[in-house]
Design a protein around this motif. Structure first.
Motif, mmCIF file in Angstrom:
data_model
loop_
_atom_site.group_PDB
_atom_site.id
_atom_site.type_symbol
_atom_site.label_atom_id
_atom_site.label_comp_id
_atom_site.label_asym_id
_atom_site.label_seq_id
_atom_site.Cartn_x
_atom_site.Cartn_y
_atom_site.Cartn_z
ATOM 1 N N LEU A 59 39.621 5.559 25.114
ATOM 2 C CA LEU A 59 38.359 4.840 25.117
ATOM 3 C C LEU A 59 38.136 4.370 26.545
ATOM 4 C CD1 LEU A 59 39.317 2.647 22.069
ATOM 5 C CD2 LEU A 59 37.467 4.322 22.038
ATOM 6 N N TYR A 60 36.974 4.617 27.100
ATOM 7 C CA TYR A 60 36.759 4.171 28.465
ATOM 8 C C TYR A 60 35.408 3.496 28.619
ATOM 9 C CZ TYR A 60 35.077 8.998 28.428
ATOM 10 O OH TYR A 60 34.470 10.169 28.080
ATOM 11 N N CYS A 61 35.408 2.519 29.518
ATOM 12 C CA CYS A 61 34.199 1.776 29.844
ATOM 13 C C CYS A 61 34.382 1.214 31.244
ATOM 14 C CB CYS A 61 33.963 0.648 28.849
ATOM 15 S SG CYS A 61 32.471 -0.316 29.184
ATOM 16 N N GLU A 62 33.405 1.481 32.103
ATOM 17 C CA GLU A 62 33.450 1.061 33.496
ATOM 18 C C GLU A 62 34.774 1.521 34.109
ATOM 19 O OE1 GLU A 62 32.116 -3.049 33.372
ATOM 20 O OE2 GLU A 62 30.048 -2.360 33.136
ATOM 21 N N ASP A 63 35.637 0.613 34.571
ATOM 22 C CA ASP A 63 36.878 1.055 35.218
ATOM 23 C C ASP A 63 38.105 0.904 34.316
ATOM 24 O OD1 ASP A 63 36.957 -1.699 35.208
ATOM 25 O OD2 ASP A 63 37.753 -1.881 37.240
ATOM 26 N N GLN A 64 37.895 0.695 33.021
ATOM 27 C CA GLN A 64 39.005 0.473 32.093
ATOM 28 C C GLN A 64 39.200 1.674 31.171
ATOM 29 O OE1 GLN A 64 41.076 -2.345 32.077
ATOM 30 N NE2 GLN A 64 39.990 -2.673 34.006
ATOM 31 N N VAL A 65 40.468 1.990 30.885
ATOM 32 C CA VAL A 65 40.806 3.056 29.941
ATOM 33 C C VAL A 65 41.831 2.506 28.957
ATOM 34 C CG1 VAL A 65 41.775 5.364 29.635
ATOM 35 C CG2 VAL A 65 40.398 4.858 31.664
ATOM 36 N N CYS A 66 41.530 2.626 27.684
ATOM 37 C CA CYS A 66 42.446 2.258 26.615
ATOM 38 C C CYS A 66 42.995 3.551 26.027
ATOM 39 C CB CYS A 66 41.708 1.461 25.532
ATOM 40 S SG CYS A 66 42.665 1.194 24.043
ATOM 41 N N LYS A 67 44.304 3.613 25.837
ATOM 42 C CA LYS A 67 44.937 4.805 25.268
ATOM 43 C C LYS A 67 45.582 4.432 23.939
ATOM 44 C CE LYS A 67 45.631 6.918 29.731
ATOM 45 N NZ LYS A 67 46.470 7.710 30.591
ATOM 46 N N GLN A 68 45.114 5.088 22.884
ATOM 47 C CA GLN A 68 45.648 4.855 21.549
ATOM 48 C C GLN A 68 46.245 6.149 21.014
ATOM 49 O OE1 GLN A 68 42.232 3.383 19.355
ATOM 50 N NE2 GLN A 68 42.452 1.330 20.204
ATOM 51 N N VAL A 69 47.307 6.014 20.219
ATOM 52 C CA VAL A 69 47.950 7.159 19.593
ATOM 53 C C VAL A 69 48.084 6.862 18.108
ATOM 54 C CG1 VAL A 69 49.997 8.646 19.535
ATOM 55 C CG2 VAL A 69 49.209 7.704 21.716
ATOM 56 N N PHE A 70 47.821 7.887 17.291
ATOM 57 C CA PHE A 70 47.843 7.768 15.836
ATOM 58 C C PHE A 70 48.756 8.851 15.255
ATOM 59 C CE2 PHE A 70 43.915 6.090 17.385
ATOM 60 C CZ PHE A 70 43.574 5.034 16.540
ATOM 61 N N LYS A 71 49.436 8.490 14.169
ATOM 62 C CA LYS A 71 50.294 9.422 13.445
ATOM 63 C C LYS A 71 49.596 9.774 12.147
ATOM 64 C CE LYS A 71 54.826 9.703 11.303
ATOM 65 N NZ LYS A 71 56.051 8.968 10.960
ATOM 66 N N LYS A 72 49.631 11.068 11.774
ATOM 67 C CA LYS A 72 48.938 11.525 10.578
ATOM 68 C C LYS A 72 49.664 11.049 9.328
ATOM 69 C CE LYS A 72 46.223 15.454 9.222
ATOM 70 N NZ LYS A 72 45.862 16.820 9.574
ATOM 71 N N ASN A 73 48.872 10.593 8.358
ATOM 72 C CA ASN A 73 49.439 10.227 7.049
ATOM 73 C C ASN A 73 49.906 11.490 6.337
ATOM 74 O OD1 ASN A 73 48.955 7.542 7.404
ATOM 75 N ND2 ASN A 73 47.432 7.369 5.784
ATOM 76 N N ALA A 74 50.996 11.377 5.637
ATOM 77 C CA ALA A 74 51.538 12.530 4.913
ATOM 78 C C ALA A 74 50.743 12.800 3.647
ATOM 79 C CB ALA A 74 52.997 12.281 4.554
#
Length: 135
Positions: A120-135
């Protein structure tokens, strides 16, 4: 063809979410609560329409779109802004550019090592998220 991003995904990491929310202008009280939440993503494809649901105990946000078609988006429950959004495949990433009050705003989803990655990015910031798939 990129790996399918469809499915239900549980958040396992969330880096610089606070910086991203500050760039969006979200209040300190809301940020404090949001930082404690674990998000769930549900990504579906129905014909040529993608539906991405972001869910938490605080609030849910759903977006639906067709690739390569600009659309009006109101970020209700997030930062409450109107923007014009365009989602495209760029290499193996589903990328959204959002034009509005904030510069350099958007996101990218992709699958790598059986995990859904989201920047996710906005102006000079970047957020990094990671998700694991449900079985």
């Amino acid at each position: 063809m990129p790996a399918s991003i469809c499915g239900t995904w549980e958040m396992i990491s969330n880096v610089n979410f606070d910086g991203y929310m500050i760039a969006l202008g979200i209040s300190p009280a809301t940020r404090k609560i949001a930082l404690k939440l674990k998000h769930r993503k549900v990504v579906e494809q129905k014909g040529d329409v993608y539906v991405v649901k972001t869910m938490s105990t605080l609030r849910n946000y759903t977006i639906s779109f067709r690739l390569d078609e600009e659309f009006h988006e109101f970020t209700k429950g997030l930062d409450e802004r109107n923007c014009k959004s365009l989602v495209t495949w760029q290499d193996n990433k589903l990328v959204c550019m959002q034009q509005g009050e904030k510069k350099n705003r958007g996101w990218a989803h992709w699958v790598e090592d059986d995990k859904l990655h989201l920047e996710l990015y906005c102006e000079d910031q970047v957020c990094k998220q990671v998700f694991k798939k449900n079985a």
